[in-house]
Every structure is written in C-alpha cells, then in structure tokens.
Design a protein around this motif. Sequence first.
Motif, PDB file in Angstrom:
ATOM      1  N   ALA A 132       1.062  -1.837   0.009  1.00 36.61           N
ATOM      2  CA  ALA A 132      -0.034  -0.032  -0.291  1.00 36.61           C
ATOM      3  C   ALA A 132       0.939   1.381   0.245  1.00 36.61           C
ATOM      4  N   SER A 133       1.842   1.215   0.826  1.00 39.48           N
ATOM      5  CA  SER A 133       2.684   2.190   0.647  1.00 39.48           C
ATOM      6  C   SER A 133       3.720   2.725  -0.547  1.00 39.48           C
ATOM      7  N   GLN A 134       4.134   1.599  -1.349  1.00 40.37           N
ATOM      8  CA  GLN A 134       4.499   1.603  -2.291  1.00 40.37           C
ATOM      9  C   GLN A 134       3.824   2.128  -3.814  1.00 40.37           C
ATOM     10  N   GLN A 135       2.441   1.689  -3.713  1.00 39.22           N
ATOM     11  CA  GLN A 135       1.181   1.651  -4.551  1.00 39.22           C
ATOM     12  C   GLN A 135       0.739   3.832  -4.284  1.00 39.22           C
ATOM     13  N   ALA A 136       1.344   4.176  -2.840  1.00 36.84           N
ATOM     14  CA  ALA A 136       0.939   5.725  -2.525  1.00 36.84           C
ATOM     15  C   ALA A 136       1.968   6.686  -3.857  1.00 36.84           C
ATOM     16  N   VAL A 137       3.530   5.739  -3.207  1.00 38.18           N
ATOM     17  CA  VAL A 137       4.120   6.268  -3.886  1.00 38.18           C
ATOM     18  C   VAL A 137       4.175   6.119  -5.339  1.00 38.18           C
ATOM     19  N   ARG A 138       3.380   4.889  -5.688  1.00 38.42           N
ATOM     20  CA  ARG A 138       3.771   5.308  -7.034  1.00 38.42           C
ATOM     21  C   ARG A 138       2.190   6.777  -8.001  1.00 38.42           C
ATOM     22  N   VAL A 139       1.633   6.486  -7.065  1.00 40.38           N
ATOM     23  CA  VAL A 139       0.350   7.828  -8.039  1.00 40.38           C
ATOM     24  C   VAL A 139       1.612   8.904  -7.572  1.00 40.38           C
ATOM     25  N   ARG A 140       1.806   8.795  -6.317  1.00 40.60           N
ATOM     26  CA  ARG A 140       2.536  10.692  -6.357  1.00 40.60           C
ATOM     27  C   ARG A 140       3.693  10.189  -7.601  1.00 40.60           C
ATOM     28  N   TYR A 141       4.507   9.402  -7.781  1.00 43.00           N
ATOM     29  CA  TYR A 141       5.559   9.458  -9.485  1.00 43.00           C
ATOM     30  C   TYR A 141       4.108   9.635 -10.686  1.00 43.00           C
ATOM     31  N   VAL A 142       3.613   9.290 -10.745  1.00 41.80           N
ATOM     32  CA  VAL A 142       2.177  10.335 -11.362  1.00 41.80           C
ATOM     33  C   VAL A 142       2.256  10.831 -11.457  1.00 41.80           C
ATOM     34  N   ASN A 143       1.517  11.677 -10.923  1.00 42.77           N
ATOM     35  CA  ASN A 143       1.262  12.897 -10.591  1.00 42.77           C
ATOM     36  C   ASN A 143       2.239  13.811 -10.846  1.00 42.77           C
ATOM     37  N   ASN A 144       3.798  13.276 -10.293  1.00 43.44           N
ATOM     38  CA  ASN A 144       4.277  14.303 -10.571  1.00 43.44           C
ATOM     39  C   ASN A 144       4.871  14.308 -12.387  1.00 43.44           C
ATOM     40  N   LEU A 145       4.687  12.775 -12.644  1.00 47.94           N
ATOM     41  CA  LEU A 145       4.684  13.302 -14.373  1.00 47.94           C
ATOM     42  C   LEU A 145       4.003  14.102 -15.081  1.00 47.94           C
ATOM     43  N   GLU A 146       2.730  13.952 -14.403  1.00 50.99           N
ATOM     44  CA  GLU A 146       1.572  14.521 -15.040  1.00 50.99           C
ATOM     45  C   GLU A 146       2.006  16.656 -15.179  1.00 50.99           C
ATOM     46  N   ARG A 147       2.455  16.533 -13.434  1.00 52.76           N
ATOM     47  CA  ARG A 147       2.509  17.984 -13.775  1.00 52.76           C
ATOM     48  C   ARG A 147       3.956  18.505 -14.719  1.00 52.76           C
ATOM     49  N   MET A 148       5.012  17.312 -14.515  1.00 52.22           N
ATOM     50  CA  MET A 148       5.654  17.743 -15.532  1.00 52.22           C
ATOM     51  C   MET A 148       5.566  18.135 -16.760  1.00 52.22           C
ATOM     52  N   GLU A 149       4.627  17.254 -17.352  1.00 51.78           N
ATOM     53  CA  GLU A 149       4.403  16.546 -18.545  1.00 51.78           C
ATOM     54  C   GLU A 149       3.520  18.486 -18.988  1.00 51.78           C
ATOM     55  N   HIS A 150       3.008  18.706 -18.365  1.00 49.28           N
ATOM     56  CA  HIS A 150       2.267  19.770 -17.915  1.00 49.28           C
ATOM     57  C   HIS A 150       3.199  20.998 -18.207  1.00 49.28           C
ATOM     58  N   LEU A 151       3.786  21.189 -17.405  1.00 50.23           N
ATOM     59  CA  LEU A 151       4.901  22.588 -17.452  1.00 50.23           C
ATOM     60  C   LEU A 151       5.279  22.331 -18.833  1.00 50.23           C
ATOM     61  N   LEU A 152       6.099  21.209 -19.091  1.00 51.42           N
ATOM     62  CA  LEU A 152       6.311  21.364 -20.351  1.00 51.42           C
ATOM     63  C   LEU A 152       5.772  21.832 -21.846  1.00 51.42           C
ATOM     64  N   ALA A 153       4.226  21.187 -21.941  1.00 50.52           N
ATOM     65  CA  ALA A 153       3.247  21.846 -22.189  1.00 50.52           C
ATOM     66  C   ALA A 153       3.207  23.504 -22.458  1.00 50.52           C
ATOM     67  N   THR A 154       3.149  23.534 -21.357  1.00 47.18           N
ATOM     68  CA  THR A 154       2.970  25.201 -21.104  1.00 47.18           C
ATOM     69  C   THR A 154       4.343  25.873 -21.816  1.00 47.18           C
ATOM     70  N   ALA A 155       5.392  25.219 -21.457  1.00 44.98           N
ATOM     71  CA  ALA A 155       6.460  26.112 -21.732  1.00 44.98           C
ATOM     72  C   ALA A 155       6.806  26.483 -23.331  1.00 44.98           C
ATOM     73  N   ALA A 156       6.700  25.006 -24.241  1.00 41.94           N
ATOM     74  CA  ALA A 156       6.237  24.877 -25.778  1.00 41.94           C
ATOM     75  C   ALA A 156       5.402  25.529 -25.988  1.00 41.94           C
TER      76      ALA A 156
END
Length: 158
Positions: free
Chosen positions: A29-53
């Motif tokens: 369960a703890s690992q799944q929570a960390v995975r969710v954070r990874y995915v959320n961070n990736l989504e935010r970074m991809e959004h930043l990249l799209a905004t910067a582009a």
Amino acid sequence: MNTERTVNSLSRLVELRERDVDRLTSELASQQAVRVRYVNNLERMEHLLATAAASDMGCPVLSSNSAHYKASLIDLISHHRRDLACHDADIEVSRQALITAALKHRSLGHVLQNKRHALHQQQHTREQKQQDQLATQAWSRARLHAHGIHYPANGSTS
C-alpha cells in the motif's frame, strides 16, 4: 500430547504468517502511494513542458533560456519515468511476495485446521474409551453383584 504441541506450534506459525501478510500488505500500500506520487509528478512536469512549449518568446535570450528549461524538464521527465519503471518492478516483486506469503498462510491455516480436527478426534476417541471402560466396569460389577460376589469399597477382591 504430541498433536497438541503440533497444533500450538502451527497456531504460532499461522499467526506469524498472518503478520507477514499484514506487513507485506502495508508495504505494498505504501509503495502504491509512492507510485501515485510519481504519476502525479509526471503529469505536472508534462503539463509544465506543454506550457513552456506553448509560450514561445521573441527574444533570443529568453528563447535560449526556455530551450534549456525544456531540455532540463525533458531530462527530468525521462529520469522520473525510469524511476517509476523501477518502482513498478519493485511493486511487482512485493506483490509476488505478498501472494506467496498469503498462500503459505492459507496452506498453514488448512494444515492447522486438519490438525485441530485430528486432535479433536483423538480426544473424542480417548473419552469414548474411558466411557467404554467405565461401562464395562459397571456391567461387570452388576453381573458379579447379581451372582452374589461383592467387592470391598477399595476395589480389592477378598
């Protein structure tokens, strides 16, 4: 008595396996929570990249800075994806360990149940033998009493 010790030992072992299952479930369960954070961070970074582009600057210095920012962000996203892939592999290992522990727990639970049943049967058989012996003694005494043979109160014959 040996079966009783076996049942007690198996009970402790089943309890330990249950704790292992609980611990592994918690870790997963703890690992799944960390995975969710990874995915959320990736989504935010991809959004930043799209905004910067989308925001192309007219100034060459700002464009150069934006290009470096985008390159750094792309590199960070790539590293983050690799980390997520490694984390997913760790999750799969943990999931397999949990499955193995759960199967061991269930298997030992079945063995424990069978041993408890065998112990109950042994106790029932022992009690039945005692009842049969008492009934035989009562029958023998009644038969001897009917024939006029009497035993003293302490059970010895005269």
